[in-house]
Write a protein that holds these residues in place. Sequence first.
Motif, mmCIF file in Angstrom:
data_model
loop_
_atom_site.group_PDB
_atom_site.id
_atom_site.type_symbol
_atom_site.label_atom_id
_atom_site.label_comp_id
_atom_site.label_asym_id
_atom_site.label_seq_id
_atom_site.Cartn_x
_atom_site.Cartn_y
_atom_site.Cartn_z
ATOM 1 N N CYS A 55 33.365 35.116 51.091
ATOM 2 C CA CYS A 55 33.244 33.781 51.741
ATOM 3 C C CYS A 55 33.648 34.300 53.189
ATOM 4 O O CYS A 55 34.725 34.928 53.589
ATOM 5 C CB CYS A 55 34.606 32.947 51.612
ATOM 6 S SG CYS A 55 34.813 31.570 52.547
ATOM 7 N N PRO A 56 32.893 33.853 54.203
ATOM 8 C CA PRO A 56 33.047 34.541 55.405
ATOM 9 C C PRO A 56 34.253 34.070 56.282
ATOM 10 O O PRO A 56 34.821 34.927 56.958
ATOM 11 C CB PRO A 56 31.576 34.196 56.462
ATOM 12 C CG PRO A 56 30.868 33.777 55.175
ATOM 13 C CD PRO A 56 31.545 33.346 54.111
ATOM 14 N N GLU A 57 34.645 33.043 56.110
ATOM 15 C CA GLU A 57 36.062 32.107 56.593
ATOM 16 C C GLU A 57 37.252 33.213 56.130
ATOM 17 O O GLU A 57 38.278 33.411 56.792
ATOM 18 C CB GLU A 57 35.898 30.790 56.535
ATOM 19 C CG GLU A 57 35.108 29.836 56.973
ATOM 20 C CD GLU A 57 33.825 29.920 56.573
ATOM 21 O OE1 GLU A 57 33.873 30.207 55.148
ATOM 22 O OE2 GLU A 57 32.481 29.862 57.036
ATOM 23 N N ARG A 58 37.117 33.263 54.593
ATOM 24 C CA ARG A 58 38.513 33.656 54.291
ATOM 25 C C ARG A 58 38.469 35.086 53.848
ATOM 26 O O ARG A 58 39.443 35.793 53.350
ATOM 27 C CB ARG A 58 38.684 32.765 52.897
ATOM 28 C CG ARG A 58 39.338 31.446 53.401
ATOM 29 C CD ARG A 58 39.333 30.711 52.074
ATOM 30 N NE ARG A 58 38.210 30.161 51.507
ATOM 31 C CZ ARG A 58 37.977 29.313 50.910
ATOM 32 N NH1 ARG A 58 38.704 28.537 50.566
ATOM 33 N NH2 ARG A 58 36.725 28.827 50.601
ATOM 34 N N HIS A 59 37.232 35.644 53.708
ATOM 35 C CA HIS A 59 37.036 36.990 53.452
ATOM 36 C C HIS A 59 37.491 37.347 51.970
ATOM 37 O O HIS A 59 38.339 38.300 51.665
ATOM 38 C CB HIS A 59 37.831 38.054 54.036
ATOM 39 C CG HIS A 59 37.300 37.933 55.872
ATOM 40 N ND1 HIS A 59 36.124 38.366 56.066
ATOM 41 C CD2 HIS A 59 37.963 37.533 56.809
ATOM 42 C CE1 HIS A 59 36.050 38.228 57.355
ATOM 43 N NE2 HIS A 59 37.274 37.825 57.835
ATOM 44 N N THR A 60 37.323 36.465 51.021
ATOM 45 C CA THR A 60 37.568 36.475 49.672
ATOM 46 C C THR A 60 36.318 36.307 49.123
ATOM 47 O O THR A 60 35.265 35.795 49.199
ATOM 48 C CB THR A 60 38.541 35.290 49.360
ATOM 49 O OG1 THR A 60 37.764 33.959 49.669
ATOM 50 C CG2 THR A 60 40.070 35.322 49.960
ATOM 51 N N PRO A 61 36.113 36.958 47.718
ATOM 52 C CA PRO A 61 34.964 36.902 46.850
ATOM 53 C C PRO A 61 34.420 35.265 46.524
ATOM 54 O O PRO A 61 35.388 34.584 45.988
ATOM 55 C CB PRO A 61 35.533 37.765 45.546
ATOM 56 C CG PRO A 61 36.588 38.388 45.939
ATOM 57 C CD PRO A 61 37.403 37.547 46.999
ATOM 58 N N LYS A 62 33.268 35.053 46.849
ATOM 59 C CA LYS A 62 32.884 33.756 46.456
ATOM 60 C C LYS A 62 31.917 33.896 45.218
ATOM 61 O O LYS A 62 31.939 32.832 44.149
ATOM 62 C CB LYS A 62 31.927 33.219 47.535
ATOM 63 C CG LYS A 62 31.709 31.726 47.546
ATOM 64 C CD LYS A 62 31.013 31.304 48.667
ATOM 65 C CE LYS A 62 30.503 30.013 48.581
ATOM 66 N NZ LYS A 62 30.064 29.159 49.759
ATOM 67 N N HIS A 63 31.222 34.945 44.928
ATOM 68 C CA HIS A 63 30.304 35.337 43.960
ATOM 69 C C HIS A 63 30.522 36.625 43.621
ATOM 70 O O HIS A 63 30.560 37.484 44.387
ATOM 71 C CB HIS A 63 28.904 34.805 44.213
ATOM 72 C CG HIS A 63 28.674 33.267 44.634
ATOM 73 N ND1 HIS A 63 28.438 32.034 43.810
ATOM 74 C CD2 HIS A 63 28.488 32.681 45.709
ATOM 75 C CE1 HIS A 63 28.536 31.060 44.280
ATOM 76 N NE2 HIS A 63 28.118 31.424 45.843
ATOM 77 N N SER A 64 30.220 36.895 42.362
ATOM 78 C CA SER A 64 30.117 38.425 41.727
ATOM 79 C C SER A 64 28.770 38.390 40.803
ATOM 80 O O SER A 64 28.692 37.623 40.230
ATOM 81 C CB SER A 64 31.347 38.522 40.991
ATOM 82 O OG SER A 64 31.612 39.807 40.588
ATOM 83 N N PHE A 65 28.183 39.432 41.068
ATOM 84 C CA PHE A 65 27.090 39.949 40.319
ATOM 85 C C PHE A 65 27.341 41.206 39.570
ATOM 86 O O PHE A 65 27.515 42.099 40.400
ATOM 87 C CB PHE A 65 25.719 39.871 41.134
ATOM 88 C CG PHE A 65 25.571 38.172 41.596
ATOM 89 C CD1 PHE A 65 24.981 37.209 41.044
ATOM 90 C CD2 PHE A 65 26.008 38.138 43.073
ATOM 91 C CE1 PHE A 65 25.066 36.069 41.525
ATOM 92 C CE2 PHE A 65 26.074 36.897 43.476
ATOM 93 C CZ PHE A 65 25.334 35.951 42.944
ATOM 94 N N HIS A 66 26.499 41.594 38.769
ATOM 95 C CA HIS A 66 26.546 42.907 37.864
ATOM 96 C C HIS A 66 25.135 43.544 37.719
ATOM 97 O O HIS A 66 24.167 42.757 37.505
ATOM 98 C CB HIS A 66 27.267 43.197 36.776
ATOM 99 C CG HIS A 66 28.730 42.630 36.894
ATOM 100 N ND1 HIS A 66 29.688 43.753 36.974
ATOM 101 C CD2 HIS A 66 29.520 41.646 36.932
ATOM 102 C CE1 HIS A 66 30.927 43.248 36.971
ATOM 103 N NE2 HIS A 66 30.659 41.771 37.188
ATOM 104 N N PHE A 67 24.764 44.786 38.123
ATOM 105 C CA PHE A 67 23.528 45.371 37.970
ATOM 106 C C PHE A 67 23.409 46.680 37.459
ATOM 107 O O PHE A 67 24.690 47.299 37.125
ATOM 108 C CB PHE A 67 23.114 45.500 39.442
ATOM 109 C CG PHE A 67 22.722 44.112 40.230
ATOM 110 C CD1 PHE A 67 21.684 43.457 40.167
ATOM 111 C CD2 PHE A 67 24.072 43.804 41.053
ATOM 112 C CE1 PHE A 67 21.501 42.211 40.680
ATOM 113 C CE2 PHE A 67 23.759 42.503 41.589
ATOM 114 C CZ PHE A 67 22.535 41.631 41.351
#
Length: 132
Positions: A55-67
């Motif tokens: 999240c650009p405003e809070r610098h906290t993870p918004k989404h997470s993906f695994h590859f």
Amino acid sequence: MVRRGQETSDGESSAVKVFVRVRPHNTREKDAAAKKGDDIHSIIHMSDRKVEVMCPERHTPKHSFHFDACLWSIPPEEVKKMKPAPKANTYLSQAAVFQECGQMMVNNSLDGYNSCLFAYGQTGSGKTFTMM
């Protein structure tokens, strides 16, 4: 590709592998940031096989993906200029990206297996850059 359960030339047994790559910033992106008098920002953090969209405003993870693999191709000298500095995997050059995913496809093709590379992303996101 191989049928599920068959081994490929590198000893892997998966029919599909999914890689994600963060490419270097292009001239247009650098110029736009400079015109605004701004630092280049990244909202992507990578670790091993995980990508987090921040999240650009809070610098906290918004989404997470695994590859199967996450490939970071922004040179270290550019990463140092980013505010805040992103968490990232080790830098991979074009040659290293080929070794990581392209070489396996070439080897499997030469062994008689079908291979397909599908590059997906918005216009200007680096698909052609990755293929070169």
